[in-house]
Design a protein around this motif. Structure first.
Motif, PDB file in Angstrom:
ATOM      1  N   ALA A  80       0.822  -1.204   0.000  1.00  0.00           N
ATOM      2  CA  ALA A  80       0.000   0.000   0.000  1.00  0.00           C
ATOM      3  C   ALA A  80       0.862   1.263   0.000  1.00  0.00           C
ATOM      4  CB  ALA A  80      -0.911  -0.002   1.216  1.00  0.00           C
ATOM      5  N   LYS A  81       2.012   1.151   0.584  1.00  0.00           N
ATOM      6  CA  LYS A  81       2.907   2.304   0.668  1.00  0.00           C
ATOM      7  C   LYS A  81       3.308   2.794  -0.728  1.00  0.00           C
ATOM      8  CE  LYS A  81       7.125   3.668   3.024  1.00  0.00           C
ATOM      9  NZ  LYS A  81       8.179   3.299   3.970  1.00  0.00           N
ATOM     10  N   LEU A  82       3.602   1.842  -1.593  1.00  0.00           N
ATOM     11  CA  LEU A  82       3.955   2.201  -2.970  1.00  0.00           C
ATOM     12  C   LEU A  82       2.737   2.700  -3.733  1.00  0.00           C
ATOM     13  CD1 LEU A  82       6.334  -0.479  -4.544  1.00  0.00           C
ATOM     14  CD2 LEU A  82       6.689   1.985  -4.433  1.00  0.00           C
ATOM     15  N   ARG A  83       1.655   2.006  -3.548  1.00  0.00           N
ATOM     16  CA  ARG A  83       0.419   2.368  -4.247  1.00  0.00           C
ATOM     17  C   ARG A  83       0.003   3.793  -3.904  1.00  0.00           C
ATOM     18  NH1 ARG A  83      -2.075  -2.140  -3.317  1.00  0.00           N
ATOM     19  NH2 ARG A  83      -3.068  -1.464  -1.396  1.00  0.00           N
ATOM     20  N   ALA A  84       0.319   4.203  -2.677  1.00  0.00           N
ATOM     21  CA  ALA A  84      -0.069   5.537  -2.215  1.00  0.00           C
ATOM     22  C   ALA A  84       0.608   6.649  -3.018  1.00  0.00           C
ATOM     23  CB  ALA A  84       0.265   5.686  -0.734  1.00  0.00           C
ATOM     24  N   LEU A  85       1.660   6.289  -3.752  1.00  0.00           N
ATOM     25  CA  LEU A  85       2.375   7.306  -4.529  1.00  0.00           C
ATOM     26  C   LEU A  85       1.689   7.627  -5.856  1.00  0.00           C
ATOM     27  CD1 LEU A  85       6.049   6.044  -4.053  1.00  0.00           C
ATOM     28  CD2 LEU A  85       4.911   7.909  -2.831  1.00  0.00           C
ATOM     29  N   ALA A 101       1.103  20.714  -0.211  1.00  0.00           N
ATOM     30  CA  ALA A 101       1.701  20.200   1.021  1.00  0.00           C
ATOM     31  C   ALA A 101       0.835  19.082   1.604  1.00  0.00           C
ATOM     32  CB  ALA A 101       1.867  21.330   2.025  1.00  0.00           C
ATOM     33  N   GLN A 102      -0.468  19.193   1.404  1.00  0.00           N
ATOM     34  CA  GLN A 102      -1.386  18.197   1.957  1.00  0.00           C
ATOM     35  C   GLN A 102      -1.118  16.795   1.380  1.00  0.00           C
ATOM     36  OE1 GLN A 102      -3.561  18.799   4.526  1.00  0.00           O
ATOM     37  NE2 GLN A 102      -3.755  16.569   4.522  1.00  0.00           N
ATOM     38  N   HIS A 103      -0.749  16.730   0.111  1.00  0.00           N
ATOM     39  CA  HIS A 103      -0.424  15.421  -0.467  1.00  0.00           C
ATOM     40  C   HIS A 103       0.713  14.759   0.297  1.00  0.00           C
ATOM     41  CE1 HIS A 103      -2.437  17.177  -4.127  1.00  0.00           C
ATOM     42  NE2 HIS A 103      -3.033  16.010  -4.012  1.00  0.00           N
ATOM     43  N   PHE A 104       1.720  15.560   0.602  1.00  0.00           N
ATOM     44  CA  PHE A 104       2.859  15.000   1.330  1.00  0.00           C
ATOM     45  C   PHE A 104       2.495  14.709   2.776  1.00  0.00           C
ATOM     46  CE2 PHE A 104       5.022  17.111  -2.235  1.00  0.00           C
ATOM     47  CZ  PHE A 104       5.727  16.013  -2.714  1.00  0.00           C
ATOM     48  N   LYS A 105       1.668  15.561   3.326  1.00  0.00           N
ATOM     49  CA  LYS A 105       1.235  15.361   4.699  1.00  0.00           C
ATOM     50  C   LYS A 105       0.519  14.012   4.802  1.00  0.00           C
ATOM     51  CE  LYS A 105      -0.163  18.477   8.373  1.00  0.00           C
ATOM     52  NZ  LYS A 105      -1.028  17.584   9.155  1.00  0.00           N
ATOM     53  N   ASN A 106      -0.365  13.763   3.877  1.00  0.00           N
ATOM     54  CA  ASN A 106      -1.076  12.486   3.872  1.00  0.00           C
ATOM     55  C   ASN A 106      -0.115  11.301   3.786  1.00  0.00           C
ATOM     56  OD1 ASN A 106      -3.451  13.872   4.005  1.00  0.00           O
ATOM     57  ND2 ASN A 106      -4.333  12.999   2.126  1.00  0.00           N
ATOM     58  N   LEU A 107       0.918  11.469   2.994  1.00  0.00           N
ATOM     59  CA  LEU A 107       1.854  10.355   2.808  1.00  0.00           C
ATOM     60  C   LEU A 107       2.688  10.101   4.063  1.00  0.00           C
ATOM     61  CD1 LEU A 107       3.086  11.062  -0.835  1.00  0.00           C
ATOM     62  CD2 LEU A 107       1.743   9.101  -0.095  1.00  0.00           C
ATOM     63  N   THR A 108       2.839  11.137   4.886  1.00  0.00           N
ATOM     64  CA  THR A 108       3.677  10.968   6.075  1.00  0.00           C
ATOM     65  C   THR A 108       2.855  10.604   7.313  1.00  0.00           C
ATOM     66  OG1 THR A 108       3.544  13.340   6.504  1.00  0.00           O
ATOM     67  CG2 THR A 108       5.463  12.561   5.296  1.00  0.00           C
ATOM     68  N   GLU A 109       1.553  10.515   7.127  1.00  0.00           N
ATOM     69  CA  GLU A 109       0.712  10.138   8.264  1.00  0.00           C
ATOM     70  C   GLU A 109       0.093   8.758   8.032  1.00  0.00           C
ATOM     71  OE1 GLU A 109      -1.884  13.467   8.421  1.00  0.00           O
ATOM     72  OE2 GLU A 109      -0.426  14.712   9.488  1.00  0.00           O
ATOM     73  N   GLY A 110      -0.703   8.334   8.939  1.00  0.00           N
ATOM     74  CA  GLY A 110      -1.367   7.037   8.782  1.00  0.00           C
ATOM     75  C   GLY A 110      -0.599   5.900   9.409  1.00  0.00           C
ATOM     76  N   GLU A 111      -0.954   4.682   9.035  1.00  0.00           N
ATOM     77  CA  GLU A 111      -0.350   3.468   9.587  1.00  0.00           C
ATOM     78  C   GLU A 111       1.163   3.488   9.446  1.00  0.00           C
ATOM     79  OE1 GLU A 111      -2.214   0.163  10.086  1.00  0.00           O
ATOM     80  OE2 GLU A 111      -3.841   1.591  10.517  1.00  0.00           O
ATOM     81  N   SER A 113       3.113   1.199   8.720  1.00  0.00           N
ATOM     82  CA  SER A 113       3.605   0.396   7.591  1.00  0.00           C
ATOM     83  C   SER A 113       3.445   1.124   6.259  1.00  0.00           C
ATOM     84  CB  SER A 113       2.848  -0.933   7.539  1.00  0.00           C
ATOM     85  OG  SER A 113       1.487  -0.685   7.270  1.00  0.00           O
ATOM     86  N   THR A 114       2.567   2.100   6.200  1.00  0.00           N
ATOM     87  CA  THR A 114       2.364   2.812   4.929  1.00  0.00           C
ATOM     88  C   THR A 114       2.919   4.229   4.984  1.00  0.00           C
ATOM     89  OG1 THR A 114       0.222   3.664   5.629  1.00  0.00           O
ATOM     90  CG2 THR A 114       0.233   1.543   4.502  1.00  0.00           C
ATOM     91  N   ARG A 115       3.476   4.589   6.106  1.00  0.00           N
ATOM     92  CA  ARG A 115       3.923   5.961   6.320  1.00  0.00           C
ATOM     93  C   ARG A 115       5.272   6.226   5.648  1.00  0.00           C
ATOM     94  NH1 ARG A 115       4.448   6.791  12.437  1.00  0.00           N
ATOM     95  NH2 ARG A 115       2.220   6.341  12.506  1.00  0.00           N
ATOM     96  N   TRP A 116       5.380   7.345   4.975  1.00  0.00           N
ATOM     97  CA  TRP A 116       6.646   7.729   4.347  1.00  0.00           C
ATOM     98  C   TRP A 116       7.378   8.742   5.208  1.00  0.00           C
ATOM     99  CZ3 TRP A 116       8.868   5.818  -0.029  1.00  0.00           C
ATOM    100  CH2 TRP A 116       8.057   5.030  -0.872  1.00  0.00           C
ATOM    101  N   GLN A 117       8.722   8.696   5.145  1.00  0.00           N
ATOM    102  CA  GLN A 117       9.517   9.734   5.809  1.00  0.00           C
ATOM    103  C   GLN A 117       9.843  10.839   4.813  1.00  0.00           C
ATOM    104  OE1 GLN A 117      13.051   7.969   7.406  1.00  0.00           O
ATOM    105  NE2 GLN A 117      11.890   6.366   8.476  1.00  0.00           N
ATOM    106  N   HIS A 118      10.018  12.032   5.332  1.00  0.00           N
ATOM    107  CA  HIS A 118      10.320  13.160   4.447  1.00  0.00           C
ATOM    108  C   HIS A 118      11.521  12.908   3.552  1.00  0.00           C
ATOM    109  CE1 HIS A 118       7.754  15.621   7.185  1.00  0.00           C
ATOM    110  NE2 HIS A 118       7.353  16.004   5.994  1.00  0.00           N
ATOM    111  N   SER A 119      12.572  12.404   4.169  1.00  0.00           N
ATOM    112  CA  SER A 119      13.803  12.214   3.395  1.00  0.00           C
ATOM    113  C   SER A 119      13.562  11.229   2.247  1.00  0.00           C
ATOM    114  CB  SER A 119      14.917  11.708   4.301  1.00  0.00           C
ATOM    115  OG  SER A 119      14.501  10.517   4.936  1.00  0.00           O
ATOM    116  N   HIS A 120      12.738  10.237   2.498  1.00  0.00           N
ATOM    117  CA  HIS A 120      12.441   9.267   1.437  1.00  0.00           C
ATOM    118  C   HIS A 120      11.587   9.908   0.350  1.00  0.00           C
ATOM    119  CE1 HIS A 120      13.091   5.580   4.264  1.00  0.00           C
ATOM    120  NE2 HIS A 120      14.047   6.471   4.342  1.00  0.00           N
TER     121      HIS A 120
END
Ligand SMILES: *[C@@H]1O[C@H](CO)[C@@H](O)[C@H](O)[C@H]1NC(C)=O
Ligand SMILES: *[C@@H]1O[C@H](CO)[C@@H](O)[C@H](O)[C@H]1NC(C)=O
Ligand SMILES: *[C@@H]1O[C@H](CO)[C@@H](O)[C@H](O)[C@H]1NC(C)=O
Length: 426
Positions: A80-85, A101-111, A113-120
């Protein structure tokens, strides 16, 4: 493996070297993102621009890096983490001004296992933009055939005027059945490219002399122009870019082939002037978030890549042989700058210190059509569009233009993407 593309890009060895170094770094350097993630992101990016050549290439790369074959069945089979992109991929590819910014915010929040880090995410944005731009180059130079295909370098013969219904017929074959391989210039050039031209208010620059004369004049003219005036000229150029240069075709045929890697396959570039009034997006002022800002963000999160990208960009921007068609010793700075600015203009990025009249003076209409097609609807590039501009120029000069489009378009994505990411961090 990038052979066919490398052969074409190899016309400009200086750039090719920078390009390969960067590409290698992005896919193979040690870094936070797992290797199979990188090549899968590349596949997703290439699929957005329906680049068969690149999708195939990266699928092979993905498997070589130990990727799970199951993932190649599409987004429903990946974490799901990849799919989220997907959403970010879609917007960066076609309407980067909508990335927030909200798109990135969404990607860095949540479960977790699906959460992205800023650096990534910095790495993700760079990868997406890099592979979008390669797809643009492949389409723009006609490197759009599959790896194992006997014709390495060819154009579609028609822009797809096929309505949506055609794509739903399970047509898994993309439009690569071009009969006009570049090696056979005698082959018939398709004339029904469904391209609409506006009547031209300036004479076509069929003649290199005329172009050179204009460049010389522009250099001499030194007149103070107010910011308002510059702004007005930018608007004129932006407005003009949204008319007449558009191929009239609807959604691109063959989309079904790539559908498994993308969401909303029909989503595409949209002209500024044609957007709903209430969806108006403010002009992006280059000085507010410049390449230097983007550079800083990249260097703080993502080791080594900022320098490589910057050198690659500068090499492309500075590249010149001081020749123009049959002429030697020509300063082509203004011409190269105009091409760059035109791409940024179509994506709403304005430079306060640039005189947009230059674009109109130096870019003949068939060239503008080519630039617009390649940078906004790359998958619709036809041989006729490619052959239509700069008839007296060498193939390598056209590939040079194409390299500039690759870089200019990549920078557009990085500017919008990293600006939004920066806002998210704040
Ligand atoms: C962010 O996530 C929320 C909740 O899932 C969703 O409603 C919203 O549309 C998302 N925003 C963006 C910009 O993706
Ligand atoms: C490109 O040109 C600029 C301005 O002339 C110069 O400062 C820069 O070093 C050049 N970059 C490369 C990589 O040649
Ligand atoms: C901008 O371009 C126009 C048209 O070529 C020219 O008349 C004008 O002098 C230019 N202004 C500057 C500041 O270069």
């Amino acid at each position: 493996r990038l052979e066919h593309m490398v052969m074409v890009m190899g016309l400009h060895p200086q750039y090719l070297q920078q390009f390969l170094e960067t590409n290698d770094h992005l896919l193979r350097s040690s870094g936070a993102l797992p290797y199979e993630y990188r090549s899968y992101i590349a596949i997703m990016a290439a699929a957005r621009h329906q680049c068969t050549y690149l999708v195939h290439l990266m699928e092979v790369q993905f498997l070589l890096q130990g990727g799970d074959r199951e993932w190649l069945r599409g987004l429903d089979h990946v974490p799901a983490k990849l799919r989220a992109l997907s959403e970010l991929n879609k917007l960066l590819a076609h309407r980067p001004w909508l990335v927030t910014a909200q798109h990135f915010k969404n990607l860095t929040e949540g479960e977790p296992s699906t959460r992205w880090q800023h650096s990534h995410l910095v790495q993700v944005v760079v990868l997406l933009c890099h592979f979008h731009s390669i797809a643009i180059f492949c389409h723009g130079a006609g490197v759009n055939l599959e790896l194992d295909h006997p014709r390495a370098h060819a154009f579609h013969t028609t822009t797809s005027t096929s309505p949506r219904s055609n794509t739903s017929s399970g047509a898994a074959t993309p439009k690569v059945d071009a009969k006009s391989g570049r090696k056979s210039p005698a082959s018939p050039v398709c004339v029904h490219t469904a391209v609409r031209f506006l009547p031209c208010e300036i004479a076509e620059i069929g003649d290199v002399e005329v172009l050179m004369e204009r460049m010389r004049k522009l250099q001499e003219e030194e007149e103070d122009v107010t910011t308002e005036e510059r702004s007005r000229r930018f608007e004129i150029e932006k407005e003009e870019a949204s008319h007449g240069l558009l191929p009239v075709s609807g959604p691109v045929g063959g989309a079904a082939y790539f559908a498994r890697y993308v969401q909303e396959p029909d989503f595409s570039y949209q002209d500024f002037a044609k957007r709903d009034a209430h969806a108006e997006i403010p002009t992006y002022r280059a000085q507010d978030y410049s390449w230097d800002h983007a550079f800083t963000v990249m260097s703080s999160y993502y080791n080594g890549v900022a320098e490589l990208l910057d050198e690659k960009y500068q090499t492309a921007y500075n590249l010149t042989y001081k020749t123009l068609a049959t002429r030697d010793n020509v300063d082509t700075t203004s011409l190269r700058r105009a091409i760059w600015m035109y791409v940024h203009c179509m994506y709403g990025i304005m430079y306060d210190d640039y005189n947009y009249s230059e674009v109109n003076q130096l870019l003949e209409r068939p060239l503008k059509l080519y630039i617009k097609t390649v940078s906004c609807f790359p998958e619709q590039t036809t041989r006729a569009v490619y052959d239509g501009f700069w008839k007296q120029f060498r193939h390598s000069e056209k590939v040079h233009v194409n390299i500039m489009l690759l870089e200019a378009r990549m920078q557009v994505g990085l500017l919008y993407g990293l600006r939004a990411l920066t806002q998210c961090v704040r």
